[in-house]
Design a protein around this motif. Structure first.
Motif, PDB file in Angstrom:
ATOM      1  N   ALA A 194      36.035  -0.981  45.851  1.00 34.53           N
ATOM      2  CA  ALA A 194      35.452  -1.986  46.751  1.00 34.53           C
ATOM      3  C   ALA A 194      36.318  -3.232  46.730  1.00 34.53           C
ATOM      4  O   ALA A 194      36.740  -3.678  45.656  1.00 34.53           O
ATOM      5  N   GLY A 195      36.550  -3.774  47.902  1.00 32.68           N
ATOM      6  CA  GLY A 195      37.363  -4.988  47.975  1.00 32.68           C
ATOM      7  C   GLY A 195      36.751  -6.154  47.240  1.00 32.68           C
ATOM      8  O   GLY A 195      37.463  -7.066  46.804  1.00 32.68           O
ATOM      9  N   SER A 196      35.439  -6.136  47.067  1.00 36.43           N
ATOM     10  CA  SER A 196      34.743  -7.221  46.387  1.00 36.43           C
ATOM     11  C   SER A 196      34.680  -7.027  44.869  1.00 36.43           C
ATOM     12  O   SER A 196      34.129  -7.865  44.169  1.00 36.43           O
ATOM     13  N   GLY A 197      35.236  -5.925  44.371  1.00 33.23           N
ATOM     14  CA  GLY A 197      35.168  -5.644  42.940  1.00 33.23           C
ATOM     15  C   GLY A 197      36.014  -6.581  42.106  1.00 33.23           C
ATOM     16  O   GLY A 197      37.053  -7.082  42.562  1.00 33.23           O
ATOM     17  N   GLU A 198      35.608  -6.791  40.866  1.00 29.72           N
ATOM     18  CA  GLU A 198      36.319  -7.685  39.957  1.00 29.72           C
ATOM     19  C   GLU A 198      37.308  -6.940  39.066  1.00 29.72           C
ATOM     20  O   GLU A 198      38.162  -7.552  38.445  1.00 29.72           O
ATOM     21  N   ASP A 199      37.169  -5.623  38.971  1.00 30.14           N
ATOM     22  CA  ASP A 199      38.092  -4.825  38.183  1.00 30.14           C
ATOM     23  C   ASP A 199      39.214  -4.297  39.071  1.00 30.14           C
ATOM     24  O   ASP A 199      39.104  -4.269  40.298  1.00 30.14           O
ATOM     25  N   THR A 200      40.282  -3.853  38.421  1.00 27.85           N
ATOM     26  CA  THR A 200      41.390  -3.220  39.128  1.00 27.85           C
ATOM     27  C   THR A 200      41.653  -1.872  38.483  1.00 27.85           C
ATOM     28  O   THR A 200      41.761  -1.783  37.254  1.00 27.85           O
ATOM     29  N   VAL A 201      41.727  -0.832  39.291  1.00 30.76           N
ATOM     30  CA  VAL A 201      41.981   0.505  38.756  1.00 30.76           C
ATOM     31  C   VAL A 201      43.197   1.116  39.436  1.00 30.76           C
ATOM     32  O   VAL A 201      43.489   0.836  40.607  1.00 30.76           O
ATOM     33  N   HIS A 202      43.893   1.943  38.675  1.00 32.17           N
ATOM     34  CA  HIS A 202      45.009   2.740  39.182  1.00 32.17           C
ATOM     35  C   HIS A 202      44.531   4.180  39.196  1.00 32.17           C
ATOM     36  O   HIS A 202      44.019   4.671  38.187  1.00 32.17           O
ATOM     37  N   TYR A 203      44.705   4.875  40.303  1.00 35.69           N
ATOM     38  CA  TYR A 203      44.112   6.199  40.423  1.00 35.69           C
ATOM     39  C   TYR A 203      44.906   7.064  41.403  1.00 35.69           C
ATOM     40  O   TYR A 203      45.659   6.560  42.232  1.00 35.69           O
ATOM     41  N   THR A 204      44.734   8.372  41.269  1.00 36.59           N
ATOM     42  CA  THR A 204      45.309   9.307  42.221  1.00 36.59           C
ATOM     43  C   THR A 204      44.237   9.704  43.218  1.00 36.59           C
ATOM     44  O   THR A 204      43.046   9.647  42.915  1.00 36.59           O
TER      45      THR A 204
ATOM     46  N   ILE B 224      44.523  -1.344  30.594  1.00 39.19           N
ATOM     47  CA  ILE B 224      45.260  -0.441  29.696  1.00 39.19           C
ATOM     48  C   ILE B 224      46.334   0.353  30.429  1.00 39.19           C
ATOM     49  O   ILE B 224      47.000   1.207  29.828  1.00 39.19           O
ATOM     50  N   PHE B 225      46.483   0.104  31.729  1.00 36.46           N
ATOM     51  CA  PHE B 225      47.385   0.935  32.528  1.00 36.46           C
ATOM     52  C   PHE B 225      48.837   0.790  32.084  1.00 36.46           C
ATOM     53  O   PHE B 225      49.338  -0.302  31.841  1.00 36.46           O
ATOM     54  N   ASP B 226      49.475   1.940  31.989  1.00 33.58           N
ATOM     55  CA  ASP B 226      50.898   2.017  31.670  1.00 33.58           C
ATOM     56  C   ASP B 226      51.460   3.193  32.456  1.00 33.58           C
ATOM     57  O   ASP B 226      50.968   4.324  32.341  1.00 33.58           O
ATOM     58  N   GLU B 227      52.470   2.930  33.264  1.00 32.80           N
ATOM     59  CA  GLU B 227      53.038   4.000  34.090  1.00 32.80           C
ATOM     60  C   GLU B 227      53.520   5.178  33.256  1.00 32.80           C
ATOM     61  O   GLU B 227      53.602   6.312  33.750  1.00 32.80           O
ATOM     62  N   LYS B 228      53.822   4.938  31.987  1.00 32.21           N
ATOM     63  CA  LYS B 228      54.272   6.023  31.113  1.00 32.21           C
ATOM     64  C   LYS B 228      53.161   7.043  30.875  1.00 32.21           C
ATOM     65  O   LYS B 228      53.433   8.194  30.515  1.00 32.21           O
ATOM     66  N   ASN B 229      51.899   6.601  31.060  1.00 32.74           N
ATOM     67  CA  ASN B 229      50.772   7.499  30.822  1.00 32.74           C
ATOM     68  C   ASN B 229      50.415   8.355  32.034  1.00 32.74           C
ATOM     69  O   ASN B 229      49.578   9.269  31.932  1.00 32.74           O
ATOM     70  N   VAL B 230      51.017   8.056  33.177  1.00 34.74           N
ATOM     71  CA  VAL B 230      50.689   8.799  34.396  1.00 34.74           C
ATOM     72  C   VAL B 230      51.300  10.197  34.311  1.00 34.74           C
ATOM     73  O   VAL B 230      52.497  10.336  34.066  1.00 34.74           O
ATOM     74  N   PRO B 231      50.490  11.241  34.484  1.00 29.43           N
ATOM     75  CA  PRO B 231      51.028  12.614  34.442  1.00 29.43           C
ATOM     76  C   PRO B 231      52.152  12.799  35.468  1.00 29.43           C
ATOM     77  O   PRO B 231      52.108  12.234  36.562  1.00 29.43           O
ATOM     78  N   LYS B 232      53.140  13.585  35.087  1.00 37.70           N
ATOM     79  CA  LYS B 232      54.289  13.788  35.964  1.00 37.70           C
ATOM     80  C   LYS B 232      53.907  14.421  37.290  1.00 37.70           C
ATOM     81  O   LYS B 232      54.558  14.195  38.312  1.00 37.70           O
ATOM     82  N   ASP B 233      52.832  15.243  37.270  1.00 34.30           N
ATOM     83  CA  ASP B 233      52.437  15.916  38.500  1.00 34.30           C
ATOM     84  C   ASP B 233      51.426  15.117  39.322  1.00 34.30           C
ATOM     85  O   ASP B 233      50.921  15.586  40.341  1.00 34.30           O
ATOM     86  N   ALA B 234      51.096  13.886  38.868  1.00 40.31           N
ATOM     87  CA  ALA B 234      50.148  13.046  39.605  1.00 40.31           C
ATOM     88  C   ALA B 234      50.778  12.589  40.923  1.00 40.31           C
ATOM     89  O   ALA B 234      51.926  12.137  40.954  1.00 40.31           O
ATOM     90  N   LYS B 235      50.021  12.717  41.996  1.00 39.71           N
ATOM     91  CA  LYS B 235      50.543  12.362  43.310  1.00 39.71           C
ATOM     92  C   LYS B 235      49.721  11.247  43.950  1.00 39.71           C
ATOM     93  O   LYS B 235      48.541  11.105  43.691  1.00 39.71           O
ATOM     94  N   ASN B 236      50.397  10.479  44.788  1.00 37.96           N
ATOM     95  CA  ASN B 236      49.741   9.419  45.569  1.00 37.96           C
ATOM     96  C   ASN B 236      48.983   8.442  44.675  1.00 37.96           C
ATOM     97  O   ASN B 236      47.780   8.215  44.850  1.00 37.96           O
ATOM     98  N   LEU B 237      49.679   7.883  43.709  1.00 39.09           N
ATOM     99  CA  LEU B 237      49.067   6.883  42.831  1.00 39.09           C
ATOM    100  C   LEU B 237      48.751   5.623  43.633  1.00 39.09           C
ATOM    101  O   LEU B 237      49.596   5.115  44.367  1.00 39.09           O
ATOM    102  N   LYS B 238      47.523   5.143  43.478  1.00 40.86           N
ATOM    103  CA  LYS B 238      47.086   3.965  44.217  1.00 40.86           C
ATOM    104  C   LYS B 238      46.495   2.921  43.270  1.00 40.86           C
ATOM    105  O   LYS B 238      46.191   3.218  42.115  1.00 40.86           O
TER     106      LYS B 238
END
Length: 412
Positions: free
Chosen positions: A215-225, A236-250
């Motif tokens: 939601a645009g009004s949300g106070e948190d920020t998430v990274h997700y496929t 806690i997000f770290d690009e090193k933790n993103v699975p190699k096969d993860a697609k369309n990270l947003k």
């Protein structure tokens, strides 16, 4: 319910002080009333929605084998001092702490880990007593320094908190995974599309899980496929933790509607909870906590399911299933609308009947604002065809239906 007899009516103007969509629409629609900063009365319409949200949560908690109870909201200092949190600066920032007339310290519960552990102490004596899980849906108090965004961030709010106790980590993890799978079912039933997001475990464990609604009004920020196979909180997000096969990270703003934690042995140990295992050795049980904010869920539904005219309630939690609008003061219109109202109620349908002496514009505007899934309009024009207009609030379908078949159509 006849709208003419309702305690509250929709307001003509949106509250100027409302700082979010949920605050604006819930106040204007007559669902809540603001008593103070972050303090809201749940009015009859709002209470109907809340009860449905709570019932859905209750059904899923019961399916997990958890037992419902109600823990005190007023807490003496003992359990909190035993855990070391009474004097914790972070706790003092949010917990209402005060002295009574005799000078004794008390606090208002913003969470119940200490109280749950103390309750468990006399009831968990043997491995045969485990596992145990109990929950409540109860008011919480939080000295929120930034009370805002309507019911999303309040000083008094409703919370479902579940606590579980286990003989070992394997049993703890198995139950935790059951709850992890149950939570998305709850949110789906509430009309929310919630992501399961890895988040910080704080002082308890490396990771916890949050349930976030984009939601645009949300106070948190998430990274997700896009497929939901990966989601992490920005903290806690770290690009090193993103699975190699993860697609369309947003990346997106989001509203947290629930969270679950593995707490380890901290609270049971502080409360003196112990049991004898199969070998007769004294052990301290593992503990978890699992939270959902029912009132926050209501606010999130409004934030993510509205248009310029008002709320669009999911059918499962709408205050009523059908909104009858009678137009004009023609006796035949009134008679037909009255009969339809009686027939639907007799059939067990929850109905709001706008029988007020107001213009068509006012009634239609109020119907859109309140957001009930189905609107049935009776007017001289529709009666010419012995029909009424049936319109879905989401605007996907409008049709003319014969009066004699409406009840069957709405109950089939």
């Amino acid at each position: 319910m006849r709208l003419s007899q309702s305690l509250t009516k929709p307001l003509r103007e949106r509250p100027a002080e409302a700082d979010s969509a949920n605050a604006a629409y819930l106040i204007q629609g007559g669902f809540i009333d603001q008593l103070g900063a972050g303090i809201y009365n749940l009015l009859p319409f709002g209470w109907r929605v809340y009860r449905k949200v709570a019932q859905i949560i209750r059904e899923e908690m019961d399916a997990l084998g958890a037992q419902e109870l109600n823990l005190a909201a007023l807490h003496p200092t003992g359990p909190w001092k035993a855990s070391g949190r009474w004097d914790d600066p972070e706790v003092r920032d949010v917990m209402y702490q005060f002295k009574d007339q005799r000078g004794k310290d008390y606090g208002l519960g913003f969470t119940h880990e200490e109280i749950a552990a103390q309750l468990a102490k006399p009831h968990i004596q043997s491995y045969r007593d485990l596992p145990q899980a109990f929950y409540q849906i109860q008011v919480k108090f939080r000295n929120e320094p930034r009370a805002k965004s309507g019911v999303l961030r309040g000083r008094e709010f409703m919370m479902k908190d579940l606590y579980s106790f286990h003989a070992d980590e394997a049993d703890r993890d198995a139950y935790y995974d059951r709850v992890l799978k149950a939570y998305p079912k709850i949110f789906k039933r509430l009309g929310l599309d919630a992501l399961t997001v890895e988040a910080s475990g704080g002082v308890f464990t490396k990771y916890s899980h949050e349930f976030q609604v984009l939601a645009g009004s949300g106070e948190d920020t998430v990274h997700y496929t896009e497929d939901g196979s990966f989601a992490q909180n920005d903290e806690i997000f770290d690009e090193k933790n993103v699975p190699k096969d993860a697609k369309n990270l947003k990346k997106s703003s989001a509203i947290e509607v629930g969270n679950i934690f593995k707490l380890g042995k901290r609270f049971p140990e502080a409360a003196g909870v112990a049991f004898l295992d199969k070998q007769g050795n004294r052990q301290v049980p593992e503990m978890c906590s699992y939270g959902i904010g029912p009132t926050r869920c209501i606010g999130t539904v409004v934030e993510t399911s509205h248009d310029d005219n008002g709320i669009i309630w999911p059918a499962a939690i709408a205050p009523f299933a059908v909104h009858i609008v009678a137009l004009g003061d023609d006796a035949d219109v009134t008679k037909a609308a009255d009969k339809l109202y009686a027939d639907l109620e007799q059939a067990g349908v929850e109905v709001l009947y706008d029988d007020r002496d107001e213009s068509a514009g006012v009634k239609f505007n109020d119907a859109d604002l309140v957001g009930i899934p189905q609107r049935v309009t009776v007017s001289k024009k529709t009666l010419e065809k012995q029909s009424a207009e049936l319109k879905r609030r989401d605007g996907k379908k409008v049709e003319l239906v014969e009066l004699g078949t409406i009840t069957k159509k709405l109950t089939s």
